[in-house]
Design an enzyme around this catalytic site. Sequence first.
Site, PDB file in Angstrom:
ATOM      1  CE  LYS A  45      42.693  20.073  37.886  1.00 56.55           C
ATOM      2  NZ  LYS A  45      43.109  21.367  38.436  1.00 56.55           N
ATOM      3  CB  CYS A 137      43.660  29.234  35.449  1.00 54.74           C
ATOM      4  SG  CYS A 137      45.356  28.294  35.240  1.00 54.74           S
ATOM      5  CE  LYS A 175      37.967  30.004  40.932  1.00 60.90           C
ATOM      6  NZ  LYS A 175      38.087  28.561  41.399  1.00 60.90           N
TER       7      LYS A 175
END
Lengths: 422, 459
Positions: A45, A137, A175
């Site tokens: 994470k 995010c 990502k």
Amino acid sequence: MADLRTVFAGISSPNPFWLASAPPTDKEYNVRRAFQAGWGGVVWKTLGEDPPVVNVSSRYGALAYEGRRMAGLNNIELISDRPLATNIAEIKSVKRDFPDRALVVSLMVPCREDSWKSILPIVEETGADGIELNFGCPHGMSERNMGAAVGQVPEYVEMVTRWCKQYTRMPVIVKLTPNITNILAPARAALAGGADAVSLINTIQSVIGVDLDAMAPMPVVGGQGTHGGYCGPAVKPIALRMIGDIARDPELSALPISGIGGISNWRDAAEFLAMGSTTLQVCTAAMHYGFRIVEDMIDGLSSWMDGKNYAGIGDVTGRAIPRYVHWNDLNLKFRTLARIDQDACIKCGLCHIACEDTSHQAIARLRDGEARRYEVIDEECVGCNLCAHVCPVDGCITMEPQPVDGVQTWRDHPNNPSRVTA
Amino acid sequence: MNATPDIACGRLSALELSQNFADAHPALTAPQAALEADRCLYCFDAPCMEACPTSIDIPKFIKAIATGNLAGSARTILESNILGGSCARVCPTEILCEQACVHNSLEAGKPVRIGALQRFATDWQMDHGGQPFTRAPLTGRRVAVVGAGPAGLACAHRLAMHGHDVVLFDRHAQPGGLNSYGVAAYKLADDFAQREVAFLMEIGGIAFQGGVTVGRDVTVSALGAEYDAVFLATGLAGVRALGLAGETLDGVMDAVSFIETVRSNDKKDVPVGRRVVVIGGGNTAVDAAVQARRLGADEVTLVYRRGGEHMSATSVEREWAQTNGVTVRLWAAPQRLLAEDGALTGIAFARGRAGADGRVVYDPEDSFTLAADMVLKAIGQVFLPAHAEGEHIAVEGGRIVVDGQYRTSMPGVYAGGDCIVGEDLTVAAVRDGRDAAEAIDKALRAGDGPGRGVEQENG
């Protein structure tokens, strides 16, 4: 027995199943349990700079559909809220004990060269196999100009990727956020910055629902709600499209892809591989049922590959891509017709009413005395498949391709005002 | 000397009795109902709906449970069947809606639990919503409804909804008919029959007059003269006799009376034999037999003259009897009641079999005897013509003759429920009552109402 070992951006793992950077990979305790359960790798994470972020209480909202829980999940959790040193020590410990597994560290620090330059050696020292740049995010962190705020600007993606390649020997996975119009732009930027691979999709901006008593979006935090990031089985189609778009792009075809987005079982996994993925990242399914789900993922994928005579993951990766085309390349002469297996039919009438009300009035509702009977009217059937989808009995309604007389695409169709003429 | 059979009250403790007569099938919890509702495929032109005599829109009410719209769900049920709560409890769903459920084609014996879901929604309405219907502007018309069972209640409610005033007569002290007096207590536990009547009456405009037997206390003609229309729903008030010597012995009684005694009294005050034989193959036989067991009878045997497939009780009912410790004996006809010193001791049966022509043949030489302290007769109920005696009401085959509009041969007099030809089911009686009310309403509005009539009233 199929060989599930993968080498992805230089990172080896015994199988393609990784846990995505998310709550299941936040701590040593969880990651050890994951590795013991058989996961091939984890993306830890996301780490950030100290002092750590602070998370809210009440973090998830879920979409249930007709009794099935968590068809979609949204979260408003931020990156790891533990001190950097704690995470680093744990990563080191886990990697030491599980040297054969892939351990990738997700990172998100402010968009400044010195921030990235200073965190990279700290991570590298753990023995981690690689880093994944969290440019995805879509909530909270993006309001602080990180996460999706970077991922949505290709120039930033390229810039940060370049810094990382410059300051670490570790493979760099970028990502990507799906909260953009064209996924190819940030993918190209990642490649230009020197990325070793991309992973996608991150979560999709979402309001999962509204609490009608609190009159606030869910999850409700002290009477208020905010948008979050959406994931789980419901986002799989969006992920497959974006992965496929990158995989078929001539400039990007060599860029390895770690597929993410609602992968819940081996079949999903096979589809993500076929659309161009080499490794697969899972989160929601594990959060729903625990780490044990990986057993059937490994087993099922392996059995399926054996049945198809695919020796290794490389035989599956991108296998559907040659047939993933633009609409204009589809053959307009192809025709398929619905066929109802009368013995399997349970007479629920759903095919009829779906077709009658919302499609082409191509399923007749008949009565043979007391007995109900539903029949396809071939002349009206356009082969849309709706009836087969609404039918509750697997295999009862099938689509039967008709003989095809040649090929005609929209590009050369007479109705196309801008058709290509020879 | 006169001996007495072993018939006694209080064979079980108060606790045992309260457990034995509690709800036979507990209600679904909210999570159970949600799961079950999600199983419904929401069929179009649904077979279950067609199998329901009251044509409840079953997919619609189940979908409403799934979405959490319980008021809408209950309304959907109750607008077709105002006694949806008791039907949910007493309907033989295994031969009605649930038999037709398409899930049976996927997995036999696993239909959606429609009855249980119907109970869930109607219970919610009674607990939270009260009477969901209101009355149309009052018409000033008055209708006499004779018989306060399911047919009469359904008729009364629908008439009241349409703005007519109703006087509901019944020979019993309480309304409810078979729901109050004729079905097993554990099927309508917790005083459900009376609670449902109270719920139904909340619509207003319905006055109940108990203790009135039509044909004795008042004639149909007299009602016809006083009211704008009459609806007869007197049910089957008579019971068939065995036609054997000794039927007046102590301990020989009809099952209907036995069930009425169970329903009307504290269970500790209901006498039951140690050894009970029930004769018959219908729901009354099963209800009597199981309740006898649950009152504490040691041995209960249900004897039916033909095979299990011929019983009017469903296989589910038969299995219910068997799991309650009732022995079921088939292909046997009662031959002789046995007594010693004037006290019932047992009953002899002749064994039978299906003859070549399909008719059952009994061999009087091949018989067996069952010891019994109590013999309950449940071989059928019949219409009591006394209700219509002296009236111009055609009766055929022991039932009142009606046309498609539920009209009897007597102008202004309608009939429905068990006293007319048709399935003797609660849910069919509700349909009759509802549809007869619609017919009466239509006739009254068209001005061809009998009795005081439109002109008379306006004039």
